[in-house]
Scaffold this motif. Structure first.
Motif, PDB file in Angstrom:
ATOM      1  N   GLY A   1       0.778  -1.264   0.153  1.00 36.97           N
ATOM      2  CA  GLY A   1       0.029  -0.028   0.058  1.00 36.97           C
ATOM      3  C   GLY A   1       0.788   1.175   0.093  1.00 36.97           C
ATOM      4  O   GLY A   1       0.261   2.147  -0.033  1.00 36.97           O
ATOM      5  N   GLU A   2       2.332   0.978  -0.132  1.00 34.89           N
ATOM      6  CA  GLU A   2       2.997   2.170   0.161  1.00 34.89           C
ATOM      7  C   GLU A   2       2.972   3.551  -0.586  1.00 34.89           C
ATOM      8  O   GLU A   2       3.017   4.626  -0.407  1.00 34.89           O
ATOM      9  CB  GLU A   2       4.628   2.015   0.483  1.00 34.89           C
ATOM     10  N   ALA A   3       2.728   2.879  -1.965  1.00 41.13           N
ATOM     11  CA  ALA A   3       2.807   3.687  -3.045  1.00 41.13           C
ATOM     12  C   ALA A   3       1.602   4.746  -3.111  1.00 41.13           C
ATOM     13  O   ALA A   3       1.498   5.907  -3.654  1.00 41.13           O
ATOM     14  CB  ALA A   3       2.661   3.180  -4.451  1.00 41.13           C
ATOM     15  N   ASP A   4       0.338   4.223  -2.218  1.00 45.58           N
ATOM     16  CA  ASP A   4      -0.640   4.902  -2.217  1.00 45.58           C
ATOM     17  C   ASP A   4      -0.583   6.461  -1.765  1.00 45.58           C
ATOM     18  O   ASP A   4      -1.204   7.453  -1.834  1.00 45.58           O
ATOM     19  CB  ASP A   4      -1.819   4.470  -1.250  1.00 45.58           C
ATOM     20  N   GLY A   5       0.660   6.761  -0.562  1.00 45.75           N
ATOM     21  CA  GLY A   5       1.093   7.892  -0.182  1.00 45.75           C
ATOM     22  C   GLY A   5       1.651   8.845  -1.116  1.00 45.75           C
ATOM     23  O   GLY A   5       1.902  10.049  -0.714  1.00 45.75           O
ATOM     24  N   LEU A   6       1.998   8.262  -2.366  1.00 44.00           N
ATOM     25  CA  LEU A   6       2.781   9.348  -3.287  1.00 44.00           C
ATOM     26  C   LEU A   6       1.640  10.310  -4.009  1.00 44.00           C
ATOM     27  O   LEU A   6       0.595   9.953  -3.924  1.00 44.00           O
ATOM     28  CB  LEU A   6       3.406   8.338  -4.185  1.00 44.00           C
ATOM     29  N   MET A   7       2.242  11.202  -4.723  1.00 44.30           N
ATOM     30  CA  MET A   7       1.488  12.022  -5.191  1.00 44.30           C
ATOM     31  C   MET A   7       0.857  11.523  -6.548  1.00 44.30           C
ATOM     32  O   MET A   7       1.431  10.803  -7.330  1.00 44.30           O
ATOM     33  CB  MET A   7       2.207  13.448  -5.910  1.00 44.30           C
ATOM     34  N   SER A   8      -0.371  12.120  -6.978  1.00 50.21           N
ATOM     35  CA  SER A   8      -1.090  11.936  -8.194  1.00 50.21           C
ATOM     36  C   SER A   8      -0.267  12.746  -9.238  1.00 50.21           C
ATOM     37  O   SER A   8       0.339  13.759  -8.961  1.00 50.21           O
ATOM     38  CB  SER A   8      -2.559  12.100  -8.028  1.00 50.21           C
ATOM     39  N   ALA A   9      -0.800  12.399 -10.514  1.00 49.11           N
ATOM     40  CA  ALA A   9      -0.259  13.186 -11.493  1.00 49.11           C
ATOM     41  C   ALA A   9      -0.754  14.727 -11.506  1.00 49.11           C
ATOM     42  O   ALA A   9       0.237  15.787 -11.585  1.00 49.11           O
ATOM     43  CB  ALA A   9      -1.085  12.938 -12.822  1.00 49.11           C
ATOM     44  N   GLU A  10      -1.905  15.013 -11.129  1.00 49.86           N
ATOM     45  CA  GLU A  10      -2.184  16.503 -10.697  1.00 49.86           C
ATOM     46  C   GLU A  10      -1.457  16.989  -9.499  1.00 49.86           C
ATOM     47  O   GLU A  10      -1.031  18.071  -9.668  1.00 49.86           O
ATOM     48  CB  GLU A  10      -3.747  16.501 -10.196  1.00 49.86           C
ATOM     49  N   GLU A  11      -1.299  16.261  -8.450  1.00 45.71           N
ATOM     50  CA  GLU A  11      -0.449  16.829  -7.352  1.00 45.71           C
ATOM     51  C   GLU A  11       0.982  17.130  -7.724  1.00 45.71           C
ATOM     52  O   GLU A  11       1.547  17.957  -7.348  1.00 45.71           O
ATOM     53  CB  GLU A  11      -0.628  15.896  -6.152  1.00 45.71           C
ATOM     54  N   TYR A  12       1.459  16.148  -8.564  1.00 46.93           N
ATOM     55  CA  TYR A  12       2.846  16.400  -9.044  1.00 46.93           C
ATOM     56  C   TYR A  12       2.872  17.677  -9.992  1.00 46.93           C
ATOM     57  O   TYR A  12       4.006  18.315 -10.000  1.00 46.93           O
ATOM     58  CB  TYR A  12       3.310  15.124  -9.723  1.00 46.93           C
ATOM     59  N   GLU A  13       2.065  17.906 -10.782  1.00 45.97           N
ATOM     60  CA  GLU A  13       1.970  18.984 -11.537  1.00 45.97           C
ATOM     61  C   GLU A  13       1.808  20.483 -10.619  1.00 45.97           C
ATOM     62  O   GLU A  13       2.722  21.070 -10.963  1.00 45.97           O
ATOM     63  CB  GLU A  13       0.717  19.065 -12.554  1.00 45.97           C
ATOM     64  N   GLU A  14       1.171  20.293  -9.727  1.00 41.22           N
ATOM     65  CA  GLU A  14       0.951  21.433  -8.577  1.00 41.22           C
ATOM     66  C   GLU A  14       2.472  21.467  -8.013  1.00 41.22           C
ATOM     67  O   GLU A  14       3.058  22.657  -7.937  1.00 41.22           O
ATOM     68  CB  GLU A  14      -0.069  21.113  -7.596  1.00 41.22           C
ATOM     69  N   TYR A  15       3.019  20.364  -7.632  1.00 44.44           N
ATOM     70  CA  TYR A  15       4.287  20.595  -7.035  1.00 44.44           C
ATOM     71  C   TYR A  15       5.261  21.138  -7.868  1.00 44.44           C
ATOM     72  O   TYR A  15       6.207  21.898  -7.539  1.00 44.44           O
ATOM     73  CB  TYR A  15       4.771  18.874  -6.654  1.00 44.44           C
ATOM     74  N   LEU A  16       5.381  20.589  -9.065  1.00 44.14           N
ATOM     75  CA  LEU A  16       6.393  21.158  -9.857  1.00 44.14           C
ATOM     76  C   LEU A  16       6.181  22.934 -10.231  1.00 44.14           C
ATOM     77  O   LEU A  16       7.274  23.695 -10.180  1.00 44.14           O
ATOM     78  CB  LEU A  16       6.345  20.675 -11.543  1.00 44.14           C
TER      79      LEU A  16
END
Lengths: 130, 370
Positions: free
Chosen positions: A110-125
């Motif tokens: 389940g660990e990967a569930d805590g990673l960013m989604s595409a949308e969240e990664y775009e915001e992060y960038l």
């Protein structure tokens, strides 16, 4: 604008993760390869190596610099992309496809569930650019 | 931390228009690469033609009756060997023989010299020069902001530049220059460079830089598969490293003498200059270390600052290390003890904790066919 596939998960260190069952396929993002420039060398771990979350499992080198790659999930390396030894430039050409780097059998699926989604990664960038 | 405003060359907008990736280089906002990428830029310069903005370099005029005597006092090479229209490579040295900066000295006339120094050191150089001129009949001027400097390099540099000037370029010999016009703009056209290729460095008024830059790109067929490419600092570095040319702060510094960096050929030790005594002593007593070139024989890339080993003994440090895009090898320069400099000798480089094998080779790594 960097390409960010919808179906993947993303880390703050600019790795992407594709989850299939308890196996995570990991590579670096389009943004990461673009920032590095021409990739000339990829160093990957051995099959059977174990890594904790956030451990450096290898490195990517451009003409100009070395960049470590960190695993966003902990577990055992079950496969590495040996094609990158002879064709590191694939990291620039196809970061989400032929340039996958390792497959890790996750200790906690389940660990990967805590990673960013595409949308969240775009915001992060966007926030990184500011 | 206060954020210092980066200095810009007069071509800053041109770099942005071309999609250059801008970085802080020694306080200057400069393109490290353009969209073609470092490898393409490097190869295009070796095979066809590359264009470089090097306007961040510093220019200093030295004029007056004692101009030659003064620059001879400051620098290691012998300016009295130069004729009008000729330039040479040289170094400014401290009393202890270490290096203030490396530079080009141009002779326009017996009382008119022109010094071209590095970007990051130009303020220090200017102060150093000013602080020594009291006993000489010279006038100096820091003209760094007045000039742009554009390097056009590669086997096709002459034919491209010739389209824009009536000056007969084939008549300009290596390390010579002419004053002329490029696209109607007054310019100094110098057959020099930092790539190991044939080519020219063009100096002109900074306000004319964009016209010259754009015209050179156009004349070189920018946009075609074999046309000229603008090249960033990363390609400039890999090109100079393949040619084993020194970079201040790496192979030369205020901790390193020119003799250690294999630059004995620019040190005329029979002449008098600041640091000559120290260099004569060093030559007489023998060097403690010497610069060598190496190629990685194991898979891996040496980088600046990595330690060099011979077996278990640490013997030196890498001053510049990088992939070499044209040679398709991983190469570097390093200081090692003078008895360990023989080509063919195996050394090891500590690449982030792993000792990887490398072999000492003759430099330059790359030499163009003439």
């Amino acid at each position: 604008m960097a390409n960010i596939p919808e179906e993947l998960k993303y880390s703050k260190d600019h790795e992407w993760v594709l989850v299939e069952g308890d196996v995570a396929t990991i590579g670096i993002t389009d943004y990461a390869q673009e920032s590095l420039g021409d990739v000339v060398f990829v160093e990957l771990p051995n099959e059977g190596d174990n890594f904790n979350t956030h451990d450096a499992f290898g490195s990517v080198e451009s003409v100009k610099a070395v960049s470590e790659i960190f695993t966003p999930v902990g577990g055992e390396v079950v496969s590495t992309n040996e094609d990158l030894n002879d064709a590191p430039e694939v990291v620039n050409d196809d970061p989400y496809g032929d340039a996958w780097m390792v497959k890790i059998k996750m200790d906690n699926s389940g660990e990967a569930d805590g990673l960013m989604s595409a949308e969240e990664y775009e915001e992060y960038l966007k926030s990184e650019e500011d | 931390m206060t954020e210092q405003k980066l200095k810009q060359t007069s071509l800053n907008a041109a770099h942005r228009d071309l999609g250059g990736r801008m970085v802080d280089f020694e306080g200057w906002d400069m393109p490290v690469q353009y969209p073609a990428g470092t490898i393409a830029e490097h190869l295009r310069t070796r095979e066809h033609c590359g264009l470089f903005d090097v306007s961040h370099m510093g220019e200093i005029h030295v004029v007056g009756k004692d101009a030659i005597e003064f620059v001879n006092y400051l620098t290691t090479n012998d300016v009295s060997n130069l004729v009008d229209g000729q330039a040479h490579y040289s170094a400014l040295t401290y009393e202890n023989g270490t290096v203030v900066d490396d530079l080009l000295v141009y002779r326009f006339g017996p009382e008119k010299l022109f010094l071209v120094v590095n970007a990051g050191t130009q303020d220090k150089d200017w102060e150093w020069i000013e602080s020594h001129k009291a006993d000489f009949d010279v006038e100096t001027a820091n003209a760094s902001n007045d000039y742009c400097q554009i390097a056009i390099q590669g086997p096709e540099a002459e034919s491209v530049l010739q389209k824009l000037t009536d000056t007969e370029l084939s008549a300009i010999k290596y390390y010579h220059f002419e004053e002329g016009e490029v696209d109607g703009v007054e310019a100094i056209i110098s057959r020099t460079g930092y790539t190991g290729e044939d080519g020219f460095e063009v100096y002109a008024a900074s306000e004319m830089s964009r016209q010259l830059w754009d015209k050179m790109l156009e004349a070189g067929g920018y946009g075609s598969d074999t046309g000229i490419l603008p090249c960033g600092l990363a390609a400039r570095n890999t090109l100079r490293l393949e040619s084993a040319m020194s970079l201040y702060g790496h192979e030369l510094s205020d901790k390193i003498t020119p003799l250690e960096a294999n630059l004995g050929w620019i040190c005329k030790l029979k002449t008098e200059f600041i640091g000559c005594e120290a260099l004569r002593t060093q030559k007489k007593n023998g060097l403690d270390r010497k610069l060598i070139g190496f190629e990685m024989t194991d898979r891996g890339i040496a980088r600046d600052g990595y330690d060099v080993y011979s077996g278990e003994e640490k013997i030196g440090v890498v001053t510049s290390g990088s992939p070499a895009p044209f040679l398709k090898k991983n190469i570097g320069l390093a200081f090692v003890p003078p008895e360990m400099t023989d080509p063919g000798r195996e050394i090891q480089i500590d690449v982030r904790g792993r000792r990887l094998a490398a072999e000492i080779v003759k430099t330059p790594f790359y030499r163009r066919e003439k």
